[in-house]
Design an enzyme around this catalytic site. Structure first.
Site, PDB file in Angstrom:
ATOM      1  N   ARG A 140      -4.218 -59.870  73.121  1.00 57.99           N
ATOM      2  CA  ARG A 140      -2.758 -58.906  72.360  1.00 57.99           C
ATOM      3  C   ARG A 140      -2.165 -58.834  72.686  1.00 57.99           C
ATOM      4  O   ARG A 140      -1.415 -58.365  72.042  1.00 57.99           O
ATOM      5  CB  ARG A 140      -3.265 -57.841  73.897  1.00 57.99           C
ATOM      6  CG  ARG A 140      -3.236 -56.500  73.775  1.00 57.99           C
ATOM      7  CD  ARG A 140      -3.937 -55.283  74.619  1.00 57.99           C
ATOM      8  NE  ARG A 140      -4.162 -55.903  75.619  1.00 57.99           N
ATOM      9  CZ  ARG A 140      -3.275 -55.704  76.663  1.00 57.99           C
ATOM     10  NH1 ARG A 140      -2.098 -55.875  76.998  1.00 57.99           N
ATOM     11  NH2 ARG A 140      -4.068 -56.092  77.913  1.00 57.99           N
ATOM     12  N   TYR A 157      -0.318 -40.375  52.828  1.00 60.95           N
ATOM     13  CA  TYR A 157      -1.754 -40.223  53.235  1.00 60.95           C
ATOM     14  C   TYR A 157      -2.119 -39.084  53.754  1.00 60.95           C
ATOM     15  O   TYR A 157      -1.626 -38.647  54.652  1.00 60.95           O
ATOM     16  CB  TYR A 157      -2.375 -41.879  53.282  1.00 60.95           C
ATOM     17  CG  TYR A 157      -3.125 -41.754  54.130  1.00 60.95           C
ATOM     18  CD1 TYR A 157      -4.375 -41.060  53.213  1.00 60.95           C
ATOM     19  CD2 TYR A 157      -3.507 -41.854  54.945  1.00 60.95           C
ATOM     20  CE1 TYR A 157      -5.765 -41.844  53.714  1.00 60.95           C
ATOM     21  CE2 TYR A 157      -4.965 -42.165  56.233  1.00 60.95           C
ATOM     22  CZ  TYR A 157      -5.912 -41.932  55.367  1.00 60.95           C
ATOM     23  OH  TYR A 157      -6.821 -42.215  55.637  1.00 60.95           O
ATOM     24  N   ASP A 197       5.393 -46.446  52.852  1.00 61.13           N
ATOM     25  CA  ASP A 197       4.612 -47.049  52.404  1.00 61.13           C
ATOM     26  C   ASP A 197       3.912 -47.643  50.822  1.00 61.13           C
ATOM     27  O   ASP A 197       3.892 -46.728  50.251  1.00 61.13           O
ATOM     28  CB  ASP A 197       3.165 -45.777  52.882  1.00 61.13           C
ATOM     29  CG  ASP A 197       2.351 -46.019  53.511  1.00 61.13           C
ATOM     30  OD1 ASP A 197       1.117 -47.161  52.769  1.00 61.13           O
ATOM     31  OD2 ASP A 197       1.222 -45.385  53.758  1.00 61.13           O
ATOM     32  N   LYS A 247      -6.520 -52.033  52.150  1.00 63.38           N
ATOM     33  CA  LYS A 247      -6.706 -51.204  51.096  1.00 63.38           C
ATOM     34  C   LYS A 247      -6.440 -52.961  50.313  1.00 63.38           C
ATOM     35  O   LYS A 247      -8.032 -53.931  50.268  1.00 63.38           O
ATOM     36  CB  LYS A 247      -6.291 -50.629  50.359  1.00 63.38           C
ATOM     37  CG  LYS A 247      -6.441 -49.054  51.350  1.00 63.38           C
ATOM     38  CD  LYS A 247      -6.801 -48.478  50.814  1.00 63.38           C
ATOM     39  CE  LYS A 247      -6.711 -46.747  52.258  1.00 63.38           C
ATOM     40  NZ  LYS A 247      -5.518 -46.549  52.673  1.00 63.38           N
TER      41      LYS A 247
HETATM   42  C1  LIG Z   1      -5.717 -45.751  53.876  1.00 68.04           C
HETATM   43  C2  LIG Z   1      -4.350 -45.719  54.019  1.00 68.04           C
HETATM   44  C3  LIG Z   1      -3.590 -45.369  54.880  1.00 68.04           C
HETATM   45  C4  LIG Z   1      -3.891 -46.085  56.768  1.00 68.04           C
HETATM   46  O1  LIG Z   1      -4.582 -46.461  56.150  1.00 68.04           O
HETATM   47  P1  LIG Z   1      -6.625 -47.323  57.637  1.00 68.04           P
HETATM   48  O2  LIG Z   1      -5.789 -48.804  57.193  1.00 68.04           O
HETATM   49  O3  LIG Z   1      -7.171 -46.524  56.903  1.00 68.04           O
HETATM   50  O4  LIG Z   1      -5.416 -46.830  58.762  1.00 68.04           O
HETATM   51  C5  LIG Z   1      -1.953 -45.180  55.218  1.00 68.04           C
HETATM   52  N1  LIG Z   1      -1.582 -44.753  54.010  1.00 68.04           N
HETATM   53  C6  LIG Z   1      -1.733 -45.210  52.616  1.00 68.04           C
HETATM   54  C7  LIG Z   1      -1.052 -44.602  51.652  1.00 68.04           C
HETATM   55  C8  LIG Z   1      -3.110 -45.086  52.515  1.00 68.04           C
HETATM   56  O5  LIG Z   1      -4.128 -45.416  51.282  1.00 68.04           O
END
Ligand SMILES: *Cc1c(COP(=O)(O)O)cnc(C)c1O
Length: 406
Positions: free
Chosen positions: A83, A137, A202, A227
């Site tokens: 951790r 998101y 982001d 992603k």
């Molecule tokens: C999917 C997504 C998230 C969240 O990510 P997870 O890995 O599903 O927790 C945050 N920001 C954007 C732009 C996303 O597309």
């Protein structure tokens, strides 16, 4: 048995002797986080699944844990406990930091775990107020709006950021291109408006291949690594690229709250990064061609595609978007994005369903909007599927209707 790489050679932010500042992105993508391998007689990075590590020197352990408690720096020397840090995950962190052009990066179990850690790090300093620009998101919007972590949010447009700042503002949060509308922001201007408050961008949609927000003044660069960074739809992960001071706070939060990334996921992400530039460019070329065809199609009311490029397309149809979703065959009707294969989803029903309907529509997420994540298939095959999924050509439908009336 091989000897595991000591933490300091694989650790995030360690500007070790092999670091060269001038390597191009494509080179970093396949070499960063792997610089020590050849010296160890390895080619593929080892996966270290250990949860704990033996040590006969508990005085040294005490000193290392004290040091971590002070500034959150990766412990020098052998790992201590899973951790606290993992050598395989650290390779991914090193590589991502290099691609984003930041000192450090800290990986988490998901994008939402990464965002949560940022919010907790600021709240713990008494900075509970967040200024944010819609759309974000859906779950990020929800986390802020519901105040699930005790934060308070002020939603504003980009021009209103400076006015929205308060003495207890700990963060300004934006997405560009935004999920799902692909709206773009001038990050440099935003960073300026933030003054001393950290700007979190982001960068999930653009990836460091198309945009490096840290170069434009964002102190924190967040990714849902689920992603494009993973890129194959088989890893759930998040990461924050930032300076070493902030990274230390994030590691301390991660240690105390436990949202760690599994080492196997760290391995897959490092592997994903090596093809990231090639994947993003190829998928973007497909997307640009599909944008051209969609924009010329009378069944399509509106197409949104970032000036920056990329492999995400948002479009509105004249007909029923649910029908389009029900008719795709090659394209997969599924939430998420950034995989090698093409996905389509209806944000108002899935990715942004958790956002209040008025807030969602106010942010430009109409009930007719479809979001397409373009993959690496042949573009003509993709178009053939979209073409049949869009249904009968509009003119012909109108004619049929007129005939029925007659
Ligand atoms: C999917 C997504 C998230 C969240 O990510 P997870 O890995 O599903 O927790 C945050 N920001 C954007 C732009 C996303 O597309």
């Amino acid at each position: 048995m091989f000897t595991l790489p000591p933490m300091d050679t694989a650790s995030t932010g360690a500007y070790d002797d092999v670091r060269t500042a001038t390597r191009a992105l494509a080179t970093e993508a396949v070499h960063a986080g792997r610089d020590d391998l050849a010296r160890q007689g390895l080619h593929a990075p080892p996966i270290d699944l250990s949860t704990t590590y033996p040590s006969y020197d508990s005085r040294a352990e005490a000193a290392r844990i004290d040091a971590f408690a002070t500034d959150g720096a990766d412990p020098v020397g052998p790992p201590v406990y899973g951790r606290l840090g993992n050598p395989t995950v650290a390779r991914f962190e090193t590589a991502l930091a290099r691609l984003e052009g930041t000192e450090s990066a800290v990986a988490f179990a998901s994008g939402m775990a990464a965002l949560s850690a940022v919010l907790l790090a600021r709240s713990a300093m008494g900075l509970r107020h967040v200024v944010a620009v819609r759309p974000l998101y859906g779950c990020s919007d929800h986390l802020l709006t519901a105040g699930l972590l005790g934060t308070e949010v002020t939603w504003t447009d980009p021009a209103g950021i400076a006015e929205a700042l308060r003495p207890d503002t700990g963060l300004v949060m934006v997405e560009s291109p935004a999920n799902p509308t692909l709206a773009e922001l001038d990050l440099r201007a935003l960073a300026h408006a933030c003054g001393s408050v950290p700007l979190l961008a982001d960068n999930t949609f653009a990836t460091p291949v198309l945009q490096r927000p840290a170069e434009q003044g964002a102190r924190l660069v967040l990714h849902s690594a689920t992603k494009y960074l993973g890129g194959h739809g088989d890893v759930l992960a998040g990461v924050v690229a930032c300076d070493e001071e902030f990274a230390g706070r994030l590691r301390q939060i991660r240690f105390a709250t436990g949202g760690v990334l599994h080492p196997l996921a760290g391995y897959l992400l490092l592997r994903g990064l090596s093809t990231l530039p090639v994947r993003v460019r190829a998928a973007s070329a497909n997307a640009a061609e599909l944008v051209r065809r969609l924009a010329a199609d009378p069944r399509v009311a509106r197409v949104r595609y970032p000036r920056l490029g990329g492999a995400m397309i948002a479009f509105e149809v004249h007909g029923d978007p649910h029908e389009v979703i029900s008719r795709v065959r090659l394209v997969t009707p599924a939430v998420s994005l950034g995989s090698v294969d093409t996905l389509i989803q209806h944000p108002a029903s899935i990715s942004h369903r958790i956002v209040d309907a008025d807030d969602r529509r106010g942010a430009g997420v109409s009930d007719r909007l479809l979001r397409l994540s373009v993959g690496l298939e042949d573009v003509d095959d993709l178009w053939a599927d979209l073409d049949q999924a869009l249904g009968a050509p509009r003119e012909r439908r109108v004619t049929a209707l007129q005939e029925a009336v007659r």
